[in-house]
Write an enzyme that holds these catalytic residues in place. Structure first.
Site, PDB file in Angstrom:
ATOM      1  N   SER A   1       0.825  -1.215   0.000  1.00 27.89           N
ATOM      2  CA  SER A   1       0.000   0.000   0.000  1.00 27.89           C
ATOM      3  C   SER A   1       0.852   1.254   0.000  1.00 27.89           C
ATOM      4  O   SER A   1       1.734   1.409   0.831  1.00 27.89           O
ATOM      5  CB  SER A   1      -0.888   0.052   1.246  1.00 27.89           C
ATOM      6  OG  SER A   1      -1.749  -1.035   1.260  1.00 27.89           O
TER       7      SER A   1
ATOM      8  N   HIS B   1      -4.180   0.249  -6.668  1.00 29.89           N
ATOM      9  CA  HIS B   1      -3.158  -0.672  -7.160  1.00 29.89           C
ATOM     10  C   HIS B   1      -3.377  -0.899  -8.645  1.00 29.89           C
ATOM     11  O   HIS B   1      -4.501  -1.043  -9.098  1.00 29.89           O
ATOM     12  CB  HIS B   1      -3.264  -2.037  -6.461  1.00 29.89           C
ATOM     13  CG  HIS B   1      -2.786  -2.044  -5.058  1.00 29.89           C
ATOM     14  ND1 HIS B   1      -1.577  -1.523  -4.675  1.00 29.89           N
ATOM     15  CD2 HIS B   1      -3.353  -2.514  -3.939  1.00 29.89           C
ATOM     16  CE1 HIS B   1      -1.419  -1.679  -3.375  1.00 29.89           C
ATOM     17  NE2 HIS B   1      -2.492  -2.268  -2.893  1.00 29.89           N
TER      18      HIS B   1
ATOM     19  N   HIS C   1      -5.046  -9.861  -1.936  1.00 29.25           N
ATOM     20  CA  HIS C   1      -5.237 -10.019  -0.488  1.00 29.25           C
ATOM     21  C   HIS C   1      -6.276 -11.107  -0.216  1.00 29.25           C
ATOM     22  O   HIS C   1      -7.272 -11.223  -0.927  1.00 29.25           O
ATOM     23  CB  HIS C   1      -5.728  -8.714   0.144  1.00 29.25           C
ATOM     24  CG  HIS C   1      -4.755  -7.587   0.072  1.00 29.25           C
ATOM     25  ND1 HIS C   1      -4.750  -6.669  -0.953  1.00 29.25           N
ATOM     26  CD2 HIS C   1      -3.735  -7.235   0.912  1.00 29.25           C
ATOM     27  CE1 HIS C   1      -3.773  -5.794  -0.750  1.00 29.25           C
ATOM     28  NE2 HIS C   1      -3.139  -6.106   0.368  1.00 29.25           N
TER      29      HIS C   1
ATOM     30  N   TYR D   1      -8.335 -11.020   2.157  1.00 32.88           N
ATOM     31  CA  TYR D   1      -9.612 -10.405   2.543  1.00 32.88           C
ATOM     32  C   TYR D   1     -10.475 -10.012   1.343  1.00 32.88           C
ATOM     33  O   TYR D   1     -11.662  -9.723   1.490  1.00 32.88           O
ATOM     34  CB  TYR D   1      -9.400  -9.184   3.456  1.00 32.88           C
ATOM     35  CG  TYR D   1      -8.643  -8.017   2.849  1.00 32.88           C
ATOM     36  CD1 TYR D   1      -9.210  -7.211   1.859  1.00 32.88           C
ATOM     37  CD2 TYR D   1      -7.358  -7.701   3.277  1.00 32.88           C
ATOM     38  CE1 TYR D   1      -8.514  -6.148   1.307  1.00 32.88           C
ATOM     39  CE2 TYR D   1      -6.653  -6.640   2.739  1.00 32.88           C
ATOM     40  CZ  TYR D   1      -7.235  -5.872   1.751  1.00 32.88           C
ATOM     41  OH  TYR D   1      -6.551  -4.825   1.208  1.00 32.88           O
ATOM     42  N   GLU D   2      -9.882 -10.006   0.162  1.00 29.17           N
ATOM     43  CA  GLU D   2     -10.686  -9.702  -1.022  1.00 29.17           C
ATOM     44  C   GLU D   2     -11.492 -10.918  -1.461  1.00 29.17           C
ATOM     45  O   GLU D   2     -12.307 -10.826  -2.382  1.00 29.17           O
ATOM     46  CB  GLU D   2      -9.776  -9.268  -2.174  1.00 29.17           C
ATOM     47  CG  GLU D   2      -9.064  -7.950  -1.922  1.00 29.17           C
ATOM     48  CD  GLU D   2      -8.078  -7.640  -3.036  1.00 29.17           C
ATOM     49  OE1 GLU D   2      -8.475  -6.994  -4.008  1.00 29.17           O
ATOM     50  OE2 GLU D   2      -6.903  -8.062  -2.942  1.00 29.17           O
TER      51      GLU D   2
ATOM     52  N   ALA E   1       1.981  -2.161   4.476  1.00 34.64           N
ATOM     53  CA  ALA E   1       1.625  -1.173   5.495  1.00 34.64           C
ATOM     54  C   ALA E   1       1.131  -1.974   6.689  1.00 34.64           C
ATOM     55  O   ALA E   1       0.465  -2.993   6.522  1.00 34.64           O
ATOM     56  CB  ALA E   1       0.525  -0.264   4.978  1.00 34.64           C
TER      57      ALA E   1
ATOM     58  N   MET F   1      -2.385  -7.272   7.092  1.00 31.49           N
ATOM     59  CA  MET F   1      -3.313  -8.209   6.439  1.00 31.49           C
ATOM     60  C   MET F   1      -2.691  -8.882   5.217  1.00 31.49           C
ATOM     61  O   MET F   1      -3.408  -9.283   4.298  1.00 31.49           O
ATOM     62  CB  MET F   1      -4.585  -7.464   6.020  1.00 31.49           C
ATOM     63  CG  MET F   1      -5.264  -6.704   7.144  1.00 31.49           C
ATOM     64  SD  MET F   1      -6.644  -5.726   6.529  1.00 31.49           S
ATOM     65  CE  MET F   1      -7.019  -4.713   7.977  1.00 31.49           C
ATOM     66  N   SER F   2      -1.378  -8.988   5.201  1.00 30.43           N
ATOM     67  CA  SER F   2      -0.749  -9.609   4.019  1.00 30.43           C
ATOM     68  C   SER F   2       0.544 -10.297   4.435  1.00 30.43           C
ATOM     69  O   SER F   2       0.698 -10.721   5.577  1.00 30.43           O
ATOM     70  CB  SER F   2      -0.451  -8.525   2.968  1.00 30.43           C
ATOM     71  OG  SER F   2       0.554  -7.638   3.434  1.00 30.43           O
TER      72      SER F   2
ATOM     73  N   ASN G   1       0.165   3.437  11.393  1.00 27.58           N
ATOM     74  CA  ASN G   1      -0.757   3.861  12.462  1.00 27.58           C
ATOM     75  C   ASN G   1      -0.471   3.038  13.708  1.00 27.58           C
ATOM     76  O   ASN G   1       0.191   2.001  13.633  1.00 27.58           O
ATOM     77  CB  ASN G   1      -2.205   3.596  12.017  1.00 27.58           C
ATOM     78  CG  ASN G   1      -2.424   2.125  11.640  1.00 27.58           C
ATOM     79  OD1 ASN G   1      -2.008   1.701  10.556  1.00 27.58           O
ATOM     80  ND2 ASN G   1      -3.017   1.368  12.522  1.00 27.58           N
TER      81      ASN G   1
ATOM     82  N   HIS H   1      -8.685   3.957   7.074  1.00 30.32           N
ATOM     83  CA  HIS H   1      -7.858   3.605   5.926  1.00 30.32           C
ATOM     84  C   HIS H   1      -7.124   4.831   5.373  1.00 30.32           C
ATOM     85  O   HIS H   1      -5.986   4.724   4.921  1.00 30.32           O
ATOM     86  CB  HIS H   1      -8.738   2.961   4.851  1.00 30.32           C
ATOM     87  CG  HIS H   1      -7.992   2.484   3.647  1.00 30.32           C
ATOM     88  ND1 HIS H   1      -6.971   1.543   3.724  1.00 30.32           N
ATOM     89  CD2 HIS H   1      -8.092   2.810   2.333  1.00 30.32           C
ATOM     90  CE1 HIS H   1      -6.487   1.335   2.516  1.00 30.32           C
ATOM     91  NE2 HIS H   1      -7.141   2.087   1.648  1.00 30.32           N
TER      92      HIS H   1
HETATM   93  N1  HPA Z   1      -4.074  -3.519  11.216  1.00 29.01           N
HETATM   94  C1  HPA Z   1      -4.050  -4.342  10.154  1.00 29.01           C
HETATM   95  N2  HPA Z   1      -3.570  -3.996   8.978  1.00 29.01           N
HETATM   96  C2  HPA Z   1      -3.066  -2.765   8.845  1.00 29.01           C
HETATM   97  C3  HPA Z   1      -3.053  -1.842   9.908  1.00 29.01           C
HETATM   98  C4  HPA Z   1      -3.594  -2.249  11.161  1.00 29.01           C
HETATM   99  O1  HPA Z   1      -3.620  -1.500  12.156  1.00 29.01           O
HETATM  100  N3  HPA Z   1      -2.478  -0.718   9.438  1.00 29.01           N
HETATM  101  C5  HPA Z   1      -2.158  -0.949   8.139  1.00 29.01           C
HETATM  102  N4  HPA Z   1      -2.510  -2.179   7.783  1.00 29.01           N
END
Ligand code: HPA
Length: 266
Positions: free
Chosen positions: A25, A55, A77, A79-80, A107, A205-206, A229, A241
Site C-alpha cells: 500500500s 493498485h 489479499h 480479505y478480497e 503497510a 493483512m498480508s 498507524n 484507511h
Molecule cells: N491492522 C491491520 N492492517 C493494517 C493496519 C492495522 O492496524 N495498518 C495498516 N494495515
C-alpha cells in the site's frame, strides 16, 4: 504455471529477473519512472483480476541498480476473497522466472507502543493468524518439500544489509515480529493486546502467505513494513484507511531510497 512463465518470458525476452519486489500500500509507484516492461495481471494465465483501489495490478520488469528486478504493483489479499493459492501464485511464478531474492513490503499497524507511525520495520519473523496455510493442498515437488522448515523465513543476512543501508541513509527503522490477520476489519483492542502478549510488534493483512511460500521455494526473503498507524487500542484514536494511506505516502520517499540502496547491495 508453465503457461504463465512461458507467457511472461515471451514478453520479456532475454531479461532474467534476479530480484522480486512486492510493492505494498502506498508504495506502488516505486516502479514508475524506470525503463521497463509491464504486464497486466489480467493477461497472465492463472493470475486473477486484481481490484484493490490504488493498485495497478501488473508485473513491472526493470533494471534497477544494475539488477534485473520484477515488481508486483499491487498484490492479491486474502480479505478480497481470493484463495491462498491465488494470493501466493505470483511468488511461485517469480520463482520459476529465476528470482533468488524476494523483498516484501506492506503497510502495518504498530502493536508496540514505543514504535511511531511513519517508522519502517524490518520483519524478523511472523505469526500467521490467518487461520489457514498457503501450502495446504497437493505439494508441487518442483518448488519445495511437503513439510518445509520455517525457522528463518526472513533472511538474517538481508536484515543485516537492510539495517546497514538504513543507518547509512539515516533512516529510522525498527525490527520486529509481524502478525498477519485476515482483515478486512481492523483488529479489536483485545486482539491487539493478545498479539502484543504473543510477541508481535506489528499487525497487517498480508505478507505471511507470500513469505511462507517464498521460503518454501528457497527464496531469500526481506520483509519491510511501513508502520502507518497505532494498532487498535495502542493509542486513543480510531483507525481509518485514509490515515494508513496518508502515512504510507509520507514515508514513501524514505522507503523508496532505502529500497534502491538495498537493491544495490544484493
Ligand atoms: N491492522 C491491520 N492492517 C493494517 C493496519 C492495522 O492496524 N495498518 C495498516 N494495515
Amino acid at each position: 504455471m508453465e503457461l504463465a512463465v512461458k507467457y511472461i518470458q515471451d514478453k520479456i525476452k532475454d531479461f532474467k529477473p534476479e530480484v522480486g519486489i512486492i510493492l505494498g500500500s502506498g508504495l506502488g509507484d516505486f516502479a514508475d519512472g524506470f525503463e521497463s516492461c509491464a504486464i497486466s495481471y489480467n493477461d497472465i494465465p492463472g493470475f486473477e483480476r486484481s481490484n484493490v483501489q490504488g493498485h495497478k495490478g501488473q508485473l513491472v520488469f526493470a533494471k534497477i541498480k544494475n539488477k534485473n528486478v520484477v515488481m508486483m504493483q499491487g498484490r492479491y489479499h486474502f480479505y478480497e476473497g481470493y484463495s491462498m493459492q491465488t494470493v501466493t501464485y505470483p511468488v511461485k511464478v517469480m520463482k520459476k522466472l529465476g528470482i533468488k531474492t524476494l523483498i516484501i513490503t506492506n503497510a502495518a499497524g504498530a502493536v508496540t507502543k514505543e514504535f511511531t507511525p511513519g517508522d519502517l520495520m524490518f520483519i524478523t519473523d511472523h505469526i500467521n493468524f490467518m487461520g489457514t496455510n498457503p501450502l495446504i493442498g497437493k505439494n508441487d515437488d518442483s518448488l519445495g518439500t511437503r513439510f518445509p522448515d520455517m525457522s528463518e523465513i526472513y533472511s538474517r543476512e538481508l536484515i543485516n544489509k537492510a539495517e546497514n543501508t538504513a543507518r547509512k541513509l539515516n533512516i529510522k527503522y525498527q525490527k520486529g515480529v509481524y502478525a498477519a490477520a485476515t482483515g478486512p476489519s481492523y483488529e479489536t483492542p483485545a486482539e491487539i493486546k493478545m498479539f502484543n502478549l504473543l510477541g508481535a510488534n506489528a499487525v497487517g493483512m498480508s505478507t505471511a502467505p507470500e513469505a511462507t511460500v517464498a521460503n518454501y521455494c528457497g527464496l531469500k526473503v526481506l520483509g519491510i513494513s511501513c508502520l502507518t498507524n497505532y494498532a487498535a487500542g495502542v493509542s486513543e484514536n480510531p483507525l481509518n484507511h485514509q490515515e494508513v494511506i496518508d502515512t504510507a505516502s509520507k514515508g514513501k520517499e524514505n522507503f523508496k531510497n532505502l529500497l534502491l540502496e538495498i537493491i544495490a547491495t544484493l
